[in-house]
Design a protein around this motif. Sequence first.
Motif, PDB file in Angstrom:
ATOM      1  N   SER A   1       0.840  -1.224   0.004  1.00 57.48           N
ATOM      2  CA  SER A   1      -0.049   0.031   0.180  1.00 57.48           C
ATOM      3  C   SER A   1       0.733   1.218   0.019  1.00 57.48           C
ATOM      4  O   SER A   1       2.064   1.215   0.332  1.00 57.48           O
ATOM      5  N   PRO A   2       0.289   2.343  -0.311  1.00 57.80           N
ATOM      6  CA  PRO A   2       0.968   3.755  -0.194  1.00 57.80           C
ATOM      7  C   PRO A   2       1.767   3.986   0.854  1.00 57.80           C
ATOM      8  O   PRO A   2       2.849   4.320   0.965  1.00 57.80           O
ATOM      9  N   SER A   3       0.954   3.672   1.884  1.00 56.63           N
ATOM     10  CA  SER A   3       1.558   3.908   3.497  1.00 56.63           C
ATOM     11  C   SER A   3       2.758   3.008   3.674  1.00 56.63           C
ATOM     12  O   SER A   3       3.771   3.508   4.391  1.00 56.63           O
ATOM     13  N   MET A   4       2.656   1.805   3.214  1.00 56.47           N
ATOM     14  CA  MET A   4       3.967   0.782   3.250  1.00 56.47           C
ATOM     15  C   MET A   4       4.925   1.275   2.562  1.00 56.47           C
ATOM     16  O   MET A   4       6.208   1.263   3.145  1.00 56.47           O
ATOM     17  N   VAL A   5       4.715   1.797   1.436  1.00 58.17           N
ATOM     18  CA  VAL A   5       5.920   2.312   0.551  1.00 58.17           C
ATOM     19  C   VAL A   5       6.698   3.405   1.370  1.00 58.17           C
ATOM     20  O   VAL A   5       7.760   3.500   1.225  1.00 58.17           O
ATOM     21  N   GLU A   6       5.734   4.428   1.595  1.00 61.72           N
ATOM     22  CA  GLU A   6       6.285   5.389   2.428  1.00 61.72           C
ATOM     23  C   GLU A   6       6.919   5.233   3.480  1.00 61.72           C
ATOM     24  O   GLU A   6       8.292   5.701   3.857  1.00 61.72           O
ATOM     25  N   LYS A   7       6.649   4.047   4.374  1.00 65.94           N
ATOM     26  CA  LYS A   7       7.273   3.786   5.657  1.00 65.94           C
ATOM     27  C   LYS A   7       8.661   3.155   5.250  1.00 65.94           C
ATOM     28  O   LYS A   7       9.644   3.458   5.622  1.00 65.94           O
ATOM     29  N   LEU A   8       8.559   2.382   4.440  1.00 66.20           N
ATOM     30  CA  LEU A   8       9.814   1.353   4.075  1.00 66.20           C
ATOM     31  C   LEU A   8      10.870   2.299   3.301  1.00 66.20           C
ATOM     32  O   LEU A   8      12.131   2.397   3.785  1.00 66.20           O
ATOM     33  N   SER A   9      10.467   3.388   2.450  1.00 67.91           N
ATOM     34  CA  SER A   9      11.221   4.297   2.063  1.00 67.91           C
ATOM     35  C   SER A   9      12.139   5.062   2.992  1.00 67.91           C
ATOM     36  O   SER A   9      13.159   5.319   2.861  1.00 67.91           O
ATOM     37  N   LYS A  10      11.254   5.372   4.048  1.00 69.02           N
ATOM     38  CA  LYS A  10      11.821   6.290   4.983  1.00 69.02           C
ATOM     39  C   LYS A  10      12.877   5.602   5.813  1.00 69.02           C
ATOM     40  O   LYS A  10      14.226   6.249   6.001  1.00 69.02           O
ATOM     41  N   ILE A  11      12.771   4.468   6.097  1.00 70.29           N
ATOM     42  CA  ILE A  11      13.895   3.432   6.675  1.00 70.29           C
ATOM     43  C   ILE A  11      14.902   3.300   5.819  1.00 70.29           C
ATOM     44  O   ILE A  11      16.063   3.502   6.567  1.00 70.29           O
ATOM     45  N   MET A  12      14.804   2.933   4.594  1.00 72.43           N
ATOM     46  CA  MET A  12      15.989   2.792   3.850  1.00 72.43           C
ATOM     47  C   MET A  12      16.589   3.880   3.540  1.00 72.43           C
ATOM     48  O   MET A  12      18.012   3.863   3.409  1.00 72.43           O
ATOM     49  N   GLU A  13      16.124   5.146   3.276  1.00 74.11           N
ATOM     50  CA  GLU A  13      16.841   6.313   3.451  1.00 74.11           C
ATOM     51  C   GLU A  13      17.684   6.551   4.485  1.00 74.11           C
ATOM     52  O   GLU A  13      18.598   7.065   4.252  1.00 74.11           O
ATOM     53  N   GLU A  14      17.035   6.430   5.582  1.00 74.11           N
ATOM     54  CA  GLU A  14      17.756   6.507   6.842  1.00 74.11           C
ATOM     55  C   GLU A  14      18.905   5.651   7.018  1.00 74.11           C
ATOM     56  O   GLU A  14      19.932   5.896   7.366  1.00 74.11           O
ATOM     57  N   LYS A  15      18.693   4.244   6.991  1.00 74.53           N
ATOM     58  CA  LYS A  15      19.787   3.089   7.172  1.00 74.53           C
ATOM     59  C   LYS A  15      20.933   3.143   6.109  1.00 74.53           C
ATOM     60  O   LYS A  15      21.937   3.015   6.200  1.00 74.53           O
ATOM     61  N   LEU A  16      20.385   3.369   4.838  1.00 72.99           N
ATOM     62  CA  LEU A  16      21.508   3.656   3.779  1.00 72.99           C
ATOM     63  C   LEU A  16      22.115   5.071   3.538  1.00 72.99           C
ATOM     64  O   LEU A  16      23.068   5.055   2.603  1.00 72.99           O
ATOM     65  N   SER A  17      21.605   5.973   4.280  1.00 75.52           N
ATOM     66  CA  SER A  17      22.192   7.486   4.033  1.00 75.52           C
ATOM     67  C   SER A  17      23.753   7.365   4.146  1.00 75.52           C
ATOM     68  O   SER A  17      24.544   6.798   5.077  1.00 75.52           O
ATOM     69  N   GLY A  18      24.301   7.780   3.145  1.00 73.87           N
ATOM     70  CA  GLY A  18      25.868   8.056   3.045  1.00 73.87           C
ATOM     71  C   GLY A  18      26.570   6.857   2.430  1.00 73.87           C
ATOM     72  O   GLY A  18      27.600   7.183   2.365  1.00 73.87           O
ATOM     73  N   SER A  19      25.857   5.842   2.161  1.00 73.83           N
ATOM     74  CA  SER A  19      26.496   4.484   1.883  1.00 73.83           C
ATOM     75  C   SER A  19      26.554   4.759   0.363  1.00 73.83           C
ATOM     76  O   SER A  19      27.584   3.899  -0.334  1.00 73.83           O
ATOM     77  N   GLY A  20      25.764   5.422  -0.409  1.00 68.89           N
ATOM     78  CA  GLY A  20      25.972   5.607  -1.886  1.00 68.89           C
ATOM     79  C   GLY A  20      25.008   4.199  -2.380  1.00 68.89           C
ATOM     80  O   GLY A  20      24.930   4.323  -3.597  1.00 68.89           O
ATOM     81  N   LEU A  21      24.461   3.513  -1.608  1.00 72.14           N
ATOM     82  CA  LEU A  21      23.496   2.355  -2.234  1.00 72.14           C
ATOM     83  C   LEU A  21      22.000   2.906  -1.945  1.00 72.14           C
ATOM     84  O   LEU A  21      21.643   3.468  -1.226  1.00 72.14           O
ATOM     85  N   SER A  22      21.390   2.903  -3.061  1.00 70.86           N
ATOM     86  CA  SER A  22      19.949   3.191  -3.172  1.00 70.86           C
ATOM     87  C   SER A  22      19.209   2.261  -4.229  1.00 70.86           C
ATOM     88  O   SER A  22      19.759   1.454  -4.915  1.00 70.86           O
ATOM     89  N   PHE A  23      17.813   2.395  -4.037  1.00 66.25           N
ATOM     90  CA  PHE A  23      16.831   1.558  -4.758  1.00 66.25           C
ATOM     91  C   PHE A  23      15.757   2.426  -4.995  1.00 66.25           C
ATOM     92  O   PHE A  23      15.379   3.148  -4.282  1.00 66.25           O
ATOM     93  N   ARG A  24      14.996   1.989  -6.149  1.00 66.53           N
ATOM     94  CA  ARG A  24      13.981   2.829  -6.742  1.00 66.53           C
ATOM     95  C   ARG A  24      12.623   2.422  -5.836  1.00 66.53           C
ATOM     96  O   ARG A  24      12.412   1.106  -5.447  1.00 66.53           O
ATOM     97  N   SER A  25      11.666   3.344  -5.486  1.00 65.80           N
ATOM     98  CA  SER A  25      10.730   3.088  -4.626  1.00 65.80           C
ATOM     99  C   SER A  25       9.506   3.961  -5.368  1.00 65.80           C
ATOM    100  O   SER A  25       8.563   4.150  -4.664  1.00 65.80           O
ATOM    101  N   ASP A  26       9.656   4.110  -6.717  1.00 63.73           N
ATOM    102  CA  ASP A  26       8.652   4.442  -7.409  1.00 63.73           C
ATOM    103  C   ASP A  26       8.234   3.783  -8.638  1.00 63.73           C
ATOM    104  O   ASP A  26       8.638   2.904  -9.012  1.00 63.73           O
TER     105      ASP A  26
END
Length: 345
Positions: A320-345
């Motif tokens: 659901s949109p709320s799930m996508v938003e929640k996991l996106s925020k977690i990934m952004e926080e956890k992977l911050s500064g690593s150079g590793l990213s994934f699409r969420s759109d």
Amino acid sequence: MASTNLTHSTIEHQTKAVQQEASDQEDHDFKELILSLPRENGWITPDFTFFQGFWCVSTLIQPIITFQKQFQAKDSDILVATLPKSGTTWLKALTFAITNRQRFSPLEDHHPLLKSNSHELVPFLEINFYGQTLDGIPQFDMSKMTEPRIFGTHIPFNSLAKSIKDSKCKIIYICRNPFDTFVSQWIFLNKIKPEELPEFTLEEAFERYCKGVTEYGPTWDHMLGYLKESVARPNKVLFLKYEDLKEDVNFHVKRIFEFLGVPFTQEEESGEVVENIIKLCSFEKMKDLEVNKSGTLGLNFEKKYFFRKAEIGDWVNYLSPSMVEKLSKIMEEKLSGSGLSFRSD
């Protein structure tokens, strides 16, 4: 003579007693360790434990400890490391085909990948060698493996055996967009769960995944552990993304060739060896093989469950949109500064 026999008998008895006492103490210490560790209800088991910084089924802890103590890596070894449902079956097949291309032509009718599942050709260290053991003795004889030996593992980098880290053996790691990984895990685990356990709902599984409670997770810690090592030692660890491999498989297969120190020759390139290996290991080819349509792997996992869609972005059909938003925020926080990213759109 009787006195000598009695002495030998006494020594043997004392030795066995000491060994039994040591075994009992080790068993007691292990049980104490298990009881001291954080626990959660798992996805397919009620016994999920946080050990050495990652979550795993409690029955795997002893095999992992044994692996860490006993496994002796060789410089020629190759380790395929992944999180579950991140492209493991595919990467194992590619690695096997590339490494053994001189022994088995990808066009050969009797190629091992046409007769066996890639998990059978590239066994898991913690599961196949140490997970099904008696008194810590591996079920399979590693000394009889053809070199270079190829192993699989889901264990995080920090918990690998010291001999792996200290040797010159190569590690190929692949990660996948956590959105797709989560959905694939949820579908797969509900298929293989024991009948007596209730089906794990998408919402329940998602909340635990977001907390990091997933096999060998947290997912982000697992990925970052191997990423960090690949940056520090690029000749030791090759870090791949499933999405990149799917989008340009030819380029990344050649990277694997180069990384393993077995670059393809001009003759092989003109003979389309790379393309033939890619075709042999393709999802469509492997899924259509009879060997992957029936039968089981260890723990009664049906082989057909390892071949579902292999698509990028299938998560949009489940989250659901709320799930996508929640996991996106977690990934952004956890992977911050690593150079590793994934699409969420």
